[in-house]
Scaffold this active site. Sequence first.
Site, mmCIF file in Angstrom:
data_model
loop_
_atom_site.group_PDB
_atom_site.id
_atom_site.type_symbol
_atom_site.label_atom_id
_atom_site.label_comp_id
_atom_site.label_asym_id
_atom_site.label_seq_id
_atom_site.Cartn_x
_atom_site.Cartn_y
_atom_site.Cartn_z
ATOM 1 N N CYS A 134 0.871 -1.237 -0.032
ATOM 2 C CA CYS A 134 0.142 0.011 -0.088
ATOM 3 C C CYS A 134 0.851 1.291 0.048
ATOM 4 C CB CYS A 134 -1.065 0.012 1.095
ATOM 5 S SG CYS A 134 -2.250 1.296 1.190
ATOM 6 N N ASP A 203 -3.680 1.148 10.219
ATOM 7 C CA ASP A 203 -4.611 2.053 10.406
ATOM 8 C C ASP A 203 -4.867 1.895 11.911
ATOM 9 O OD1 ASP A 203 -4.789 1.309 7.318
ATOM 10 O OD2 ASP A 203 -5.692 3.014 7.418
HETATM 11 C C1 RUB Z 1 -3.996 3.248 3.712
HETATM 12 C C2 RUB Z 1 -3.250 2.171 4.569
HETATM 13 C C3 RUB Z 1 -1.938 2.569 5.003
HETATM 14 C C4 RUB Z 1 -2.084 2.865 6.561
HETATM 15 C C5 RUB Z 1 -0.911 3.684 7.031
HETATM 16 O O1 RUB Z 1 -5.247 2.701 3.455
HETATM 17 O O2 RUB Z 1 -3.789 0.942 4.671
HETATM 18 O O3 RUB Z 1 -1.073 1.530 5.250
HETATM 19 O O4 RUB Z 1 -3.138 3.984 6.411
HETATM 20 O O5 RUB Z 1 -0.696 4.844 6.329
HETATM 21 P P1 RUB Z 1 -6.224 3.641 2.551
HETATM 22 P P2 RUB Z 1 0.409 6.018 7.139
HETATM 23 O O6 RUB Z 1 -5.472 4.007 0.944
HETATM 24 O O7 RUB Z 1 -7.240 2.966 2.155
HETATM 25 O O8 RUB Z 1 -6.554 4.989 3.163
HETATM 26 O O9 RUB Z 1 1.562 5.563 7.672
HETATM 27 O O10 RUB Z 1 0.731 7.032 5.840
HETATM 28 O O11 RUB Z 1 -0.570 6.569 8.224
#
Ligand code: RUB
Length: 333
Positions: A134, A203
């Site tokens: 992701c 998340d």
């Molecule tokens: C984003 C996702 C990321 C986490 C952490 O999912 O799963 O791995 O949110 O991101 P989506 P960060 O694209 O559905 O929002 O480290 O930037 O907080």
Amino acid sequence: MSTIIPEDVVKIADDIKTMRIRGAGRIARAAALALKIAAEKYSGRKEVSEFIRYIDEIAKLLLSTRPTAVSLPNAVMYVTSRLKRTKPAALDEAISLVVRYSNEFIEYSRTATEKIGLIGSRRIQDGDAILTHCNSSAAVSVIIHAFKQGKNIRVYATETRPKFQGHITAKALLSEGIDVTLIPDSAVRYIMKKVDKVIVGADTVAANGAVVNKIGTSNIALAAKEARVRMFVAAETYKFSPATVIGELVEIEERSPLEIVSEEYLRENPNVRVRNPAFDVTPPEYIDAIITEEGLIPPQAAFLVLIEKFGWIIQDYFMKEFKSVREEYEEWY
Ligand code: RUB
């Protein structure tokens, strides 16, 4: 009488909902910014209680956007609970408190991501091949810090279907000059023999250390364990969920089938059920360490982080639970 919510606040909420703003950290900062804008643009009655009611309305709107990332309620709560606990005497004071706490949260969040980058980069060695999934700012921060320290690293970025956030990761790493290979999600187990470390974001981290992250993370963790590859999660402490201490489950967002198949496909195949869960849960035994801004911790230490960072909220939850138990008891007798 309901106060009008400023247009740019509605726009931020909509951007989160439609994923123009995405990623748990960015969502949290956007929510704090929305509260700040809302406070600055407040045009309602002068009573503090009226202003607080208005801020609660904005909070409700923000919380309704996406269900899974706890960074969102934690950011909102950071601002609103501090506002209420300070008990402002006048409207001006109440407005400036929201502005101050929102700024404070945004600044904390940015610094935390930097610190995670620094701490996590110490676990990356020269020559490592890293797999990420992701698009996580925290995970990307670790990789970029390691690279900037002169470590020769290679990265495998999963595409991350159906929304292809892996493309964002690949672009960000490439722009730093890092060697990136994009792979389909289904190639993870095949590629794992070439990987030294996995780093993903989160998340939500539950009280037992389970990590909720983009769908497919738990498959990666399984493949990593099988290949004895270390699995790291980069997560700021505001991604830890206080509600899980009192037994609440994390809601997994289910998104539209249209992210997977076309309307035409659905019309032609009315009996095919399509599901599109956006996140999954990786149990703590599949995770080597969680990299937080407070340091590297075993997932089993999540409860301690929660007590330290959110102890008072958890206490509030318990007070409420006990109250209802007491009320039930009184009713019974
Ligand atoms: C984003 C996702 C990321 C986490 C952490 O999912 O799963 O791995 O949110 O991101 P989506 P960060 O694209 O559905 O929002 O480290 O930037 O907080």
